[in-house]
Write a protein that holds these residues in place. Structure first.
Motif, PDB file in Angstrom:
ATOM      1  N   ILE A 149     -46.797  17.107   7.626  1.00  0.00           N
ATOM      2  CA  ILE A 149     -45.331  17.059   7.809  1.00  0.00           C
ATOM      3  C   ILE A 149     -44.984  17.550   9.216  1.00  0.00           C
ATOM      4  N   SER A 150     -45.692  18.548   9.683  1.00  0.00           N
ATOM      5  CA  SER A 150     -45.414  19.040  11.050  1.00  0.00           C
ATOM      6  C   SER A 150     -45.724  17.943  12.073  1.00  0.00           C
ATOM      7  N   ARG A 151     -46.749  17.139  11.832  1.00  0.00           N
ATOM      8  CA  ARG A 151     -47.060  16.013  12.730  1.00  0.00           C
ATOM      9  C   ARG A 151     -45.921  14.996  12.718  1.00  0.00           C
ATOM     10  N   LEU A 152     -45.403  14.743  11.517  1.00  0.00           N
ATOM     11  CA  LEU A 152     -44.313  13.771  11.412  1.00  0.00           C
ATOM     12  C   LEU A 152     -43.083  14.258  12.180  1.00  0.00           C
ATOM     13  N   VAL A 153     -42.784  15.538  12.045  1.00  0.00           N
ATOM     14  CA  VAL A 153     -41.608  16.083  12.742  1.00  0.00           C
ATOM     15  C   VAL A 153     -41.809  16.000  14.250  1.00  0.00           C
ATOM     16  N   ARG A 154     -43.028  16.275  14.705  1.00  0.00           N
ATOM     17  CA  ARG A 154     -43.295  16.157  16.151  1.00  0.00           C
ATOM     18  C   ARG A 154     -43.055  14.719  16.618  1.00  0.00           C
ATOM     19  N   SER A 155     -43.410  13.760  15.781  1.00  0.00           N
ATOM     20  CA  SER A 155     -43.168  12.358  16.141  1.00  0.00           C
ATOM     21  C   SER A 155     -41.676  12.067  16.214  1.00  0.00           C
ATOM     22  N   LEU A 156     -40.928  12.589  15.240  1.00  0.00           N
ATOM     23  CA  LEU A 156     -39.470  12.377  15.258  1.00  0.00           C
ATOM     24  C   LEU A 156     -38.872  12.981  16.525  1.00  0.00           C
ATOM     25  N   GLN A 157     -39.398  14.130  16.920  1.00  0.00           N
ATOM     26  CA  GLN A 157     -38.912  14.752  18.165  1.00  0.00           C
ATOM     27  C   GLN A 157     -39.308  13.893  19.365  1.00  0.00           C
ATOM     28  N   HIS A 158     -40.547  13.390  19.309  1.00  0.00           N
ATOM     29  CA  HIS A 158     -41.042  12.555  20.407  1.00  0.00           C
ATOM     30  C   HIS A 158     -40.179  11.285  20.569  1.00  0.00           C
ATOM     31  N   PHE A 159     -39.799  10.699  19.436  1.00  0.00           N
ATOM     32  CA  PHE A 159     -38.962   9.486  19.485  1.00  0.00           C
ATOM     33  C   PHE A 159     -37.478   9.823  19.636  1.00  0.00           C
ATOM     34  N   GLN A 160     -37.178  11.082  19.824  1.00  0.00           N
ATOM     35  CA  GLN A 160     -35.789  11.581  19.990  1.00  0.00           C
ATOM     36  C   GLN A 160     -34.910  11.225  18.798  1.00  0.00           C
ATOM     37  N   ARG A 161     -35.495  11.361  17.605  1.00  0.00           N
ATOM     38  CA  ARG A 161     -34.744  11.080  16.386  1.00  0.00           C
ATOM     39  C   ARG A 161     -34.483  12.348  15.557  1.00  0.00           C
ATOM     40  N   TRP A 162     -35.120  13.430  15.917  1.00  0.00           N
ATOM     41  CA  TRP A 162     -35.041  14.650  15.106  1.00  0.00           C
ATOM     42  C   TRP A 162     -33.605  15.183  15.031  1.00  0.00           C
ATOM     43  N   SER A 163     -32.880  15.077  16.143  1.00  0.00           N
ATOM     44  CA  SER A 163     -31.539  15.677  16.184  1.00  0.00           C
ATOM     45  C   SER A 163     -30.525  14.868  15.370  1.00  0.00           C
ATOM     46  N   ASP A 164     -30.877  13.641  14.969  1.00  0.00           N
ATOM     47  CA  ASP A 164     -29.932  12.889  14.131  1.00  0.00           C
ATOM     48  C   ASP A 164     -30.563  12.488  12.791  1.00  0.00           C
ATOM     49  N   THR A 165     -31.521  13.296  12.340  1.00  0.00           N
ATOM     50  CA  THR A 165     -32.200  12.974  11.080  1.00  0.00           C
ATOM     51  C   THR A 165     -32.025  14.084  10.041  1.00  0.00           C
ATOM     52  N   ILE A 166     -31.588  13.670   8.873  1.00  0.00           N
ATOM     53  CA  ILE A 166     -31.559  14.588   7.723  1.00  0.00           C
ATOM     54  C   ILE A 166     -32.951  14.564   7.119  1.00  0.00           C
ATOM     55  N   PHE A 167     -33.486  15.736   6.871  1.00  0.00           N
ATOM     56  CA  PHE A 167     -34.894  15.843   6.491  1.00  0.00           C
ATOM     57  C   PHE A 167     -34.996  16.593   5.166  1.00  0.00           C
ATOM     58  N   VAL A 168     -35.593  15.947   4.181  1.00  0.00           N
ATOM     59  CA  VAL A 168     -35.652  16.543   2.836  1.00  0.00           C
ATOM     60  C   VAL A 168     -37.099  16.583   2.349  1.00  0.00           C
ATOM     61  N   VAL A 169     -37.486  17.729   1.816  1.00  0.00           N
ATOM     62  CA  VAL A 169     -38.813  17.854   1.198  1.00  0.00           C
ATOM     63  C   VAL A 169     -38.625  18.365  -0.225  1.00  0.00           C
ATOM     64  N   SER A 170     -39.228  17.669  -1.171  1.00  0.00           N
ATOM     65  CA  SER A 170     -39.141  18.118  -2.564  1.00  0.00           C
ATOM     66  C   SER A 170     -40.378  17.616  -3.326  1.00  0.00           C
ATOM     67  N   ALA A 171     -40.293  17.622  -4.634  1.00  0.00           N
ATOM     68  CA  ALA A 171     -41.444  17.209  -5.450  1.00  0.00           C
ATOM     69  C   ALA A 171     -40.944  16.540  -6.713  1.00  0.00           C
ATOM     70  N   ASP A 172     -41.854  15.792  -7.356  1.00  0.00           N
ATOM     71  CA  ASP A 172     -41.451  15.124  -8.601  1.00  0.00           C
ATOM     72  C   ASP A 172     -41.655  16.017  -9.825  1.00  0.00           C
ATOM     73  N   HIS A 173     -42.533  16.979  -9.712  1.00  0.00           N
ATOM     74  CA  HIS A 173     -42.780  17.946 -10.792  1.00  0.00           C
ATOM     75  C   HIS A 173     -43.813  18.932 -10.277  1.00  0.00           C
ATOM     76  N   GLY A 174     -44.102  19.951 -11.072  1.00  0.00           N
ATOM     77  CA  GLY A 174     -45.089  20.940 -10.663  1.00  0.00           C
ATOM     78  C   GLY A 174     -46.447  20.671 -11.289  1.00  0.00           C
ATOM     79  N   GLU A 175     -47.146  21.726 -11.572  1.00  0.00           N
ATOM     80  CA  GLU A 175     -48.504  21.610 -12.117  1.00  0.00           C
ATOM     81  C   GLU A 175     -48.783  22.847 -12.966  1.00  0.00           C
ATOM     82  N   GLU A 176     -49.536  22.671 -14.031  1.00  0.00           N
ATOM     83  CA  GLU A 176     -49.880  23.820 -14.878  1.00  0.00           C
ATOM     84  C   GLU A 176     -51.315  24.244 -14.633  1.00  0.00           C
TER      85      GLU A 176
END
Lengths: 492, 65
Positions: free
Chosen positions: A276-303
């Motif tokens: 994910i940090s690599r992806l964010v660096r790319s968004l910064q590189h393409f100058q898209r980070w400042s206009d991007t809403i960024f969400v991280v979540s999950a579909d469920h957990g684990e037992e």
């Protein structure tokens, strides 16, 4: 300029295994930093578990059983986050790491200009020649049949057979990369970066689904070393995964390798964080980070045996499965930490409001953005549901199961098991591990309140069902039934 | 014996379907029966209704209804 949206969903990611929600092992250094400029939710709850019961909530803001429990996934022509953004002129792409339930068969491709589910060429463990060779197989079947006469011989057979399979498998001497069953996060992020480089400055919606913390757990050695486990070999990982998957032994024996399994799981989370940090660096590189809403979540957990079970089977709805991380970073919004329970049912409408787009009428959730922006959510009951105990949802008949329903508020959680007409209520404030169900008639008013919510929910599912969408989904299913029938051997 | 009903379908459509289904279904009747069974057999509403009654019964026991 329109803002863009990146949604990253991580399969099996528990809320209590990320640093920004309190995990002590440093597995999410990047997300922990990003949390300082985001809204984070300590009680984000999925609408159902596993994947196929959760994603209708995330993508279509709909409870999973509301189109009828025979319907799996997104119905044809159903409005989703993706279709809404696509109609609004966004460039859309999804790169999903090989989860068979997030595929075109279940409607998840709708609204995407580019959709890649990585289901082609995923290596599946196949029985070795020795295990399937007919003479050996026949002998084995006879021995097994004989051994099942007595509990002691049955146990001895299972033990012998497990060891035999491990010895055969060990001869193959496969690497971790060969053993892994899903494309790792670096492959998915590479695809995303390549796509981002191709779309210029158009507004976009990018959805990534990462499977690294999903069993079988085969994280890269680099990730294991980073969390302090340099010694683990591919052979050991294979043995651990096979042992953890044994259904013939009880939790007490499985417990012996629990810590090592969690270490593999955590290494998968570390790898996700790094990519994910690599992806964010790319968004910064393409100058898209400042206009991007960024969400991280999950579909469920684990037992991990907290209630005696492993993985994420729809046999129970404990907090370990229902509570997931939710991090929402909007360039214009201040950071906040929200403790009030919130359902992921509200995620899609909230994101659409943030993007200044109309929310489809079919969405069952609503935007909570104004409350989030104020840093305070009005409390309301949160509902999760699944079909109780299904084993193969690819078969329509296996979906027609009694509901398992969880209703929770800030403090209490009521679990209704319709299969045997039982219920259990927990005080999550004092018993987060759900080990001590409250006596059946204790806290009558709180119990009645949660039961009323359950009744209204079930009633709404029946009375307000969108029969058109349900029919379209059945017709889609029918095409697979006819296909299956056409390849089945002719009946007498 | 299950009672049956006769329906009328366009002849060209029947011919086209018979050509398509060769080897898959014995007859046009069996194809249409299969399709209608698949569409109609799963009635989630009944399960929802039964579950609603279970919750109402519990609310009654607790003296709410």
């Amino acid at each position: 300029m329109k803002q863009s949206l990146v949604l990253i969903t991580v399969d099996c990611l528990r809320a209590d295994h990320v640093g920004f929600l309190g995990y002590s092992r440093p597995v999410t250094p990047f997300l922990d930093g990003l949390a300082n400029e985001s809204s984070i939710f300590t009680n984000a709850i999925v609408v159902g578990a596993p994947t196929y019961f959760s994603f209708p909530g995330i993508m279509a803001s709909r409870y999973p059983l509301s189109l009828g429990r025979d319907v799996l996934g997104i119905a044809p022509s159903e409005s989703t986050l993706a279709t809404t953004l696509h109609q609004a002129g966004y460039q859309t792409a999804a790169f999903l790491a090989g989860n068979p339930y997030l595929s075109a068969r279940f409607g998840y491709h709708e609204g995407f200009d580019q959709f890649r589910d990585f289901l082609e060429g995923i290596p599946r463990e196949s029985p070795t020649w020795a295990l399937t060779h007919s003479r050996f197989a026949q002998l084995n079947q006879r021995i097994e049949k004989f051994s099942r006469r007595f509990p002691w011989s049955s146990r001895a057979y299972d033990e012998w057979y497990f060891r035999y399979c491990q010895r055969i498998a060990a001869r193959q001497n496969l690497t971790v990369d060969q053993l892994r069953q899903y494309p790792s996060a670096d492959i998915i992020v590479d695809q995303a970066r390549s796509w981002l480089s191709s779309i210029g400055d158009q507004p976009f919606f990018l959805w990534l689904h990462l499977m690294d913390p999903h069993a079988p757990y085969y994280p890269p050695h680099e990730a294991l070393a980073a969390i302090g486990n340099k010694q683990m070999t591919a052979r050991r990982m294979r043995w651990l995964n096979s042992f953890w998957n044994r259904s013939d032994i009880g939790p007490r024996r499985l417990q012996r390798c629990r810590e090592e399994i969690i270490s593999l799981y955590d290494a998968g989370i570390y790898w996700v964080d790094k990519q994910i940090s690599r992806l964010v660096r790319s968004l910064q590189h393409f100058q898209r980070w400042s206009d991007t809403i960024f969400v991280v979540s999950a579909d469920h957990g684990e037992e991990f045996l907290e209630h005696g079970a492993c993985f994420h089977r729809p046999e129970n709805l404990p907090e370990q499965l229902l509570r997931v991380p939710l991090l929402l970073r909007s360039p214009d919004a201040a950071a906040s930490k929200i403790n009030t329970p919130i359902s992921l049912l509200h995620l899609a409408p909230t994101l659409l409001e943030l993007l200044d787009l109309e929310i489809p009428a079919s969405f069952q959730g609503r935007s909570r953005w104004s409350e989030i922006a104020r840093g305070h959510l009005a409390p309301e009951p949160v509902i999760s549901e699944c079909g109780d105990g299904g084993t193969n949802p690819f078969r329509v008949n296996d979906r027609m199961l009694p509901r398992l329903l969880a209703v929770r508020d800030q403090q209490y959680k009521l679990l209704l098991r319709f299969k045997d007409k039982t219920e259990a209520m927990y005080d999550l404030e004092h018993d987060l591990g759900e080990q001590l169900p409250l006596p059946p008639n204790a806290l009558k008013q709180q119990r009645i309140r949660l039961l009323q919510t359950a009744r209204d929910h079930v009633q709404r599912a029946r009375q307000k069902r969108d029969w058109d969408l349900a029919l379209l989904a059945r017709l889609r299913e029918l095409s697979y039934s006819v296909r299956a029938k056409s390849i089945a051997p002719p009946s007498d | 014996m299950v009672p049956t009903r006769t329906i009328t379908l366009p002849e060209p459509l029947c011919a086209q379907a018979e050509k398509w289904m060769a080897g898959r279904f014995d007859s046009l009747e069996s194809l249409i029966t299969f399709l209608l069974q698949e569409i109609a057999r799963h009635d989630s509403a009944k399960l929802d209704e039964a579950e609603e009654q279970i919750v109402e019964q519990r609310l009654r026991e607790l003296g709410y209804i």
